[in-house]
Design an enzyme around this catalytic site. Structure first.
Site, mmCIF file in Angstrom:
data_model
loop_
_atom_site.group_PDB
_atom_site.id
_atom_site.type_symbol
_atom_site.label_atom_id
_atom_site.label_comp_id
_atom_site.label_asym_id
_atom_site.label_seq_id
_atom_site.Cartn_x
_atom_site.Cartn_y
_atom_site.Cartn_z
ATOM 1 N N SER A 170 97.445 40.057 -42.317
ATOM 2 C CA SER A 170 96.676 40.608 -42.276
ATOM 3 C C SER A 170 97.325 41.507 -43.779
ATOM 4 O O SER A 170 95.862 42.384 -44.429
ATOM 5 C CB SER A 170 96.444 41.569 -41.336
ATOM 6 O OG SER A 170 97.100 40.393 -39.774
ATOM 7 N N HIS A 217 93.128 33.814 -43.490
ATOM 8 C CA HIS A 217 93.151 34.825 -42.200
ATOM 9 C C HIS A 217 91.836 35.007 -41.196
ATOM 10 O O HIS A 217 90.879 34.936 -41.685
ATOM 11 C CB HIS A 217 92.498 36.290 -43.152
ATOM 12 C CG HIS A 217 92.809 37.581 -42.302
ATOM 13 N ND1 HIS A 217 92.172 38.304 -42.750
ATOM 14 C CD2 HIS A 217 93.822 37.497 -41.737
ATOM 15 C CE1 HIS A 217 92.474 39.318 -41.139
ATOM 16 N NE2 HIS A 217 93.162 39.295 -41.186
ATOM 17 N N GLU A 267 88.642 34.087 -44.176
ATOM 18 C CA GLU A 267 88.722 33.839 -45.270
ATOM 19 C C GLU A 267 89.699 33.243 -45.488
ATOM 20 O O GLU A 267 90.945 33.622 -45.450
ATOM 21 C CB GLU A 267 89.542 35.905 -45.489
ATOM 22 C CG GLU A 267 88.226 36.655 -44.997
ATOM 23 C CD GLU A 267 89.015 38.504 -44.871
ATOM 24 O OE1 GLU A 267 87.955 39.434 -44.447
ATOM 25 O OE2 GLU A 267 90.026 38.642 -44.583
ATOM 26 N N ASN A 309 88.196 43.390 -43.322
ATOM 27 C CA ASN A 309 88.889 44.594 -43.062
ATOM 28 C C ASN A 309 89.114 46.062 -43.717
ATOM 29 O O ASN A 309 89.263 47.189 -43.770
ATOM 30 C CB ASN A 309 90.365 44.555 -42.402
ATOM 31 C CG ASN A 309 90.717 43.907 -41.287
ATOM 32 O OD1 ASN A 309 89.756 43.708 -40.152
ATOM 33 N ND2 ASN A 309 91.934 43.020 -40.795
HETATM 34 N N1 NAD Z 1 96.434 39.320 -33.855
HETATM 35 C C1 NAD Z 1 95.262 39.623 -34.768
HETATM 36 O O1 NAD Z 1 94.307 40.436 -34.192
HETATM 37 C C2 NAD Z 1 95.727 39.163 -36.042
HETATM 38 C C3 NAD Z 1 94.805 38.934 -36.545
HETATM 39 C C4 NAD Z 1 94.608 38.307 -37.852
HETATM 40 C C5 NAD Z 1 95.228 37.615 -38.921
HETATM 41 N N2 NAD Z 1 96.582 38.619 -37.032
HETATM 42 C C6 NAD Z 1 97.909 38.123 -37.852
HETATM 43 O O2 NAD Z 1 98.528 36.936 -37.210
HETATM 44 C C7 NAD Z 1 100.082 36.676 -37.497
HETATM 45 C C8 NAD Z 1 100.821 36.713 -35.881
HETATM 46 O O3 NAD Z 1 99.651 37.972 -35.361
HETATM 47 P P1 NAD Z 1 99.541 37.670 -33.394
HETATM 48 O O4 NAD Z 1 99.554 38.579 -33.416
HETATM 49 O O5 NAD Z 1 99.393 36.122 -32.647
HETATM 50 O O6 NAD Z 1 101.121 38.019 -33.291
HETATM 51 P P2 NAD Z 1 102.500 37.523 -32.027
HETATM 52 O O7 NAD Z 1 103.743 38.311 -31.907
HETATM 53 O O8 NAD Z 1 101.482 37.386 -31.101
HETATM 54 O O9 NAD Z 1 102.938 35.963 -32.559
HETATM 55 C C9 NAD Z 1 103.895 36.051 -33.328
HETATM 56 C C10 NAD Z 1 104.169 34.204 -32.732
HETATM 57 O O10 NAD Z 1 105.338 34.503 -33.967
HETATM 58 C C11 NAD Z 1 106.861 33.827 -33.438
HETATM 59 N N3 NAD Z 1 107.824 33.484 -34.537
HETATM 60 C C12 NAD Z 1 108.147 34.524 -35.287
HETATM 61 N N4 NAD Z 1 109.036 34.350 -35.871
HETATM 62 C C13 NAD Z 1 109.160 32.805 -35.955
HETATM 63 C C14 NAD Z 1 109.831 31.753 -36.653
HETATM 64 N N5 NAD Z 1 110.864 32.764 -37.560
HETATM 65 N N6 NAD Z 1 109.511 30.635 -36.594
HETATM 66 C C15 NAD Z 1 108.210 30.543 -35.429
HETATM 67 N N7 NAD Z 1 108.062 31.572 -34.874
HETATM 68 C C16 NAD Z 1 108.317 32.882 -35.212
HETATM 69 C C17 NAD Z 1 106.895 34.594 -31.944
HETATM 70 O O11 NAD Z 1 108.048 33.891 -31.016
HETATM 71 C C18 NAD Z 1 105.530 34.858 -31.435
HETATM 72 O O12 NAD Z 1 105.200 33.598 -30.765
HETATM 73 C C19 NAD Z 1 100.743 38.283 -38.520
HETATM 74 O O13 NAD Z 1 100.571 37.577 -39.066
HETATM 75 C C20 NAD Z 1 99.089 38.768 -37.636
HETATM 76 O O14 NAD Z 1 98.966 39.639 -38.986
HETATM 77 C C21 NAD Z 1 96.927 38.950 -36.566
#
Ligand code: NAD
Length: 690
Positions: A130, A151, A163, A201
């Site tokens: 993000s 995204h 996106e 965003n």
């Molecule tokens: N939450 C939102 O609303 C949102 C929206 C758009 C984009 N994003 C992006 O999506 C991504 C994930 O966000 P999220 O909210 O799902 O996070 P989260 O913390 O819920 O999940 C992240 C997952 O990645 C795993 N992980 C971490 N390091 C790892 C590795 N080296 N190998 C394999 N797995 C690994 C973790 O164990 C965890 O299960 C981020 O980059 C975030 O910025 C989030």
């Protein structure tokens, strides 16, 4: 964005997906991929985390069964498409990977390094970051031309927006393959350059932040700001409630990230910083509402939105159309920033945005300075030169590309320009539907205002445009991905050739809403598939999947998403179709009973039960469905079938136009159309024998 038209055979053949990170986003993305019928590997750090992600998916699917969104069998199929693992060697044969791990650059870079080692060279690698640039990850990837940003938005199993971002080194081929894969998994992609916050965003975060600034400046209390924001933007939640739902610190983090990359205008307001430093988790939304503050709140929120949206276009981050699609599909705003801007009026919008710009010592975006007084052009139908063919795209995914007056105006002029190039044309659309019909609300409003002439004008314009689609020197191909219903099916029928994706669905629901297909459906359909099957489809409203549509000759080809553009190109290179003669024999034995039944029975014979279904379940079902349709509309269809059958198409279409008034002025039309808008069953006038 590269023209997404028919392009050369791609080396990226995407059939199998993987998602890295089984957290909130990753599990939802994997769920959506599997739901759309694709195989997906879900990877996390260890088996326990993988299992946690799989359980999130299982729980959501179980809720879906409770709410009757999925059947237990569908859930079984979806889960069979998913495979959770912490073993990266299982990524060797995947074609597209979505990285959704923690928002930490080092972690993400290490993931991409590992992906480069474990995936084949032609696997597309996407990041769901993000806040980082996609380019920040390029040096961690071998063959970085296959790296893209993908995204998604929360909740990614439900929110359709994605996106699609290329960095400077992304190849057009990889970008287009990634884009097509998003369409295949039921997403609505929009283009974004590799810029801070990408598209949505970038204006959404300042919109929320401005809400808190209004509080900080004592313009109004939380409850009043919520009320005014909801009213001005037509949304279900205002900035404070949205922060409560997504987590207040996330907004602060996003605002800080934008401010670091762009300008202090984006920085979180002091009240937001203070709130995050305090002990409260959620804003208190209660309090008295002071309606006298509406204008001062609405003007500020609109000013910020117009300012940032125009800045996005000035900087080449997004287009006017994609900015609006992002708001409508991703945020579920009823109108996008530019649609709102045109409604507010350019002069006033400029003034509102200028107030924001002046406060922060920023320049007014050039787009707003140069905007014509009558409004900014929004391309509801866009055109691009795809080499051998011109690509015309319907651009309103939030309304499922419904045909309306403005769409017709633009389609007409774009089509004429495309025809003038002497090239073949491919018609396509953005989002999950090809074209899901016409603007029903316009019909209802016109009928209630006793203004049938406006409907006649709309239909007349449509008929004129549809005539331009065939009979030209070069072919016009409909690339029917998703729903093609009513006017959308007629649009496809008016083209020389129809190439559909396996997820296409075609049908004519008009008699169920008190009217008949008035854009050529009653005449072009029998000429394509034979009179008896045309009667079956129009009388029953039965919706055909792509395979069945192909079996009766309603469409010319079915092609999977990875080669549909190639197939469209093959059909575009053929000669245009000659004027069709209605087939006189059933094209496929499986339809013989239906063919014979509708060939030998009239509407009245079927509805009175005189016609013998001979215990055939499909025919009994067809009769039952006909009983739920408007008798008046059925009889008009039948009359037009008989009268038009022996006429040249041109004359037959005139007859259809003539009867449209009879259909729309009958009470069944207003009842059927209104019922559709209200989401209820219509109650039509009964035939004398009922
Ligand atoms: N939450 C939102 O609303 C949102 C929206 C758009 C984009 N994003 C992006 O999506 C991504 C994930 O966000 P999220 O909210 O799902 O996070 P989260 O913390 O819920 O999940 C992240 C997952 O990645 C795993 N992980 C971490 N390091 C790892 C590795 N080296 N190998 C394999 N797995 C690994 C973790 O164990 C965890 O299960 C981020 O980059 C975030 O910025 C989030």
């Amino acid at each position: 964005m590269p023209c997404a038209g028919p392009n050369v055979m791609s080396k990226y053949n995407i059939q199998k997906f993987a998602v890295i990170g089984a957290g909130n986003m990753g599990s939802g993305i994997a769920q959506k991929i599997a739901t759309e019928g694709f195989s997906c590997v879900l990877v996390d750090l260890d088996d326990e985390k993988v299992e946690r992600g799989m359980n999130i998916i299982r729980d959501l699917l179980a809720q879906g069964v409770e709410r009757k969104v999925f059947s237990p069998k569908q859930v079984e199929q979806i889960l069979a498409n998913l495979h959770g693992t912490s073993d990266w060697s299982e990524l060797a044969d995947v074609d597209l990977v979505v990285e959704a791990v923690f928002e930490n650059l080092d972690v993400k870079r290490s993931v991409f390094k590992r992906l480069s080692e474990n995936c084949k060279e032609t696997a597309i690698l996407g990041t769901n970051t993000s806040s980082f640039y996609v380019k920040d990850l390029a040096s961690a990837v071998t063959n970085p031309e296959r790296l893209v940003g993908l995204h998604y938005f929360f909740h990614p199993a439900k929110n359709r927006l994605v996106e699609v971002i290329g960095h400077a080194g992304t190849s057009d081929e990889a970008y287009l393959a990634a884009w097509a894969a998003q369409e295949a998994i039921g997403k609505t992609p929009i283009w974004s350059s590799d810029a801070p916050g990408f598209v949505v965003n970038r204006y959404f975060v300042p919109w929320v932040n401005e809400g808190v600034r209004l509080l900080e400046e004592n313009v109004a209390n939380v409850a009043t700001i919520e009320w005014a924001a909801k009213k001005a933007f037509g949304v279900g939640m205002g900035p404070f409630e949205l922060m409560n739902v997504t987590g207040v610190p996330i907004t602060m983090h996003a605002a800080n990230t934008l401010a670091d990359a762009l300008h202090s205008f984006y920085a979180p307001s002091q009240a937001l910083v203070d709130f995050c430093a305090g002990s409260e988790r959620n804003w208190n939304l209660d309090g008295p509402i002071d309606e006298s503050k509406y204008d001062s709140i609405a003007d500020r929120l609109l000013g910020v939105t117009f300012y940032v949206a125009a800045q996005l276009v000035d900087e080449g981050v997004s287009s006017i159309e994609d900015t609006d699609i992002g708001a409508r599909v991703g945020l579920r705003w009823p109108r996008g920033p530019f649609d709102m801007l045109n409604r507010v009026g350019v002069e006033r919008a400029r003034w509102l945005a200028e107030a924001v710009a002046t406060q922060y010592g920023l320049a007014l975006p050039k787009l707003l300075i140069d905007a014509p007084a009558h409004g900014l052009p929004i391309e509801l139908v866009s055109s691009c030169d795809a080499g051998v063919a011109t690509d015309l795209r319907f651009n309103s995914p939030a309304t499922m590309n419904a045909l309306d007056k403005n769409v017709f105006l633009q389609f007409d002029s774009k089509l004429q320009l495309a025809r003038a190039t002497g090239k073949a044309i491919v018609l396509r659309s953005t989002g999950k539907a090809f074209v899901a019909g016409a603007d029903i609300k316009f019909f209802v409003d016109s009928l209630k205002a006793n203004n049938y002439p406006s409907i006649a004008e709309f239909a007349g314009h449509g008929q004129k445009i549809f005539k331009m689609l065939s009979g030209g020197e070069r072919a016009v191909v409909a690339r029917a991905h998703g729903l093609a219903l009513g006017g959308g099916a007629e649009l496809a029928l008016a083209c020389d050739w129809i190439v559909a994706s396996p997820k296409a669905a075609m049908g004519f629901p008009e008699t169920g809403i008190g009217i008949f297909p008035g854009l050529g459906g009653t005449q072009r359909l029998p000429r394509r598939i034979g009179m008896p099957l045309a009667k079956y489809l129009l009388y029953t409203g039965h919706i055909l999947d792509a395979k069945s549509a192909l079996s009766i000759g309603l469409i010319d080809a079915v092609a999977g998403f990875s080669d549909i553009d190639e197939v469209c190109l093959e059909w575009a290179a053929k000669n245009p179709a000659a004027e069709r003669e209605a087939p006189t024999e059933c094209p496929d034995g499986r339809w013989q009973a239906v063919w014979d039944f509708f060939d030998s029975n009239t509407v009245d014979e079927i509805l009175t039960g005189e016609a013998d279904c001979m215990g055939d379940a499909m025919l009994e079902q067809a009769c039952k469905r006909m009983g739920q349709k408007s008798y008046h509309a059925l009889k008009l269809c039948e009359g037009l079938f008989v009268e038009g059958a022996h006429q040249a198409l041109e004359r037959a279409l005139e007859l259809e136009g003539r009867d449209l008034e009879v259909a729309f002025l009958h009470p069944d039309a207003l009842e059927g159309l209104s019922a559709l808008l209200d989401g209820r069953r219509p109650s039509f006038a009964k035939p004398a024998f009922a």
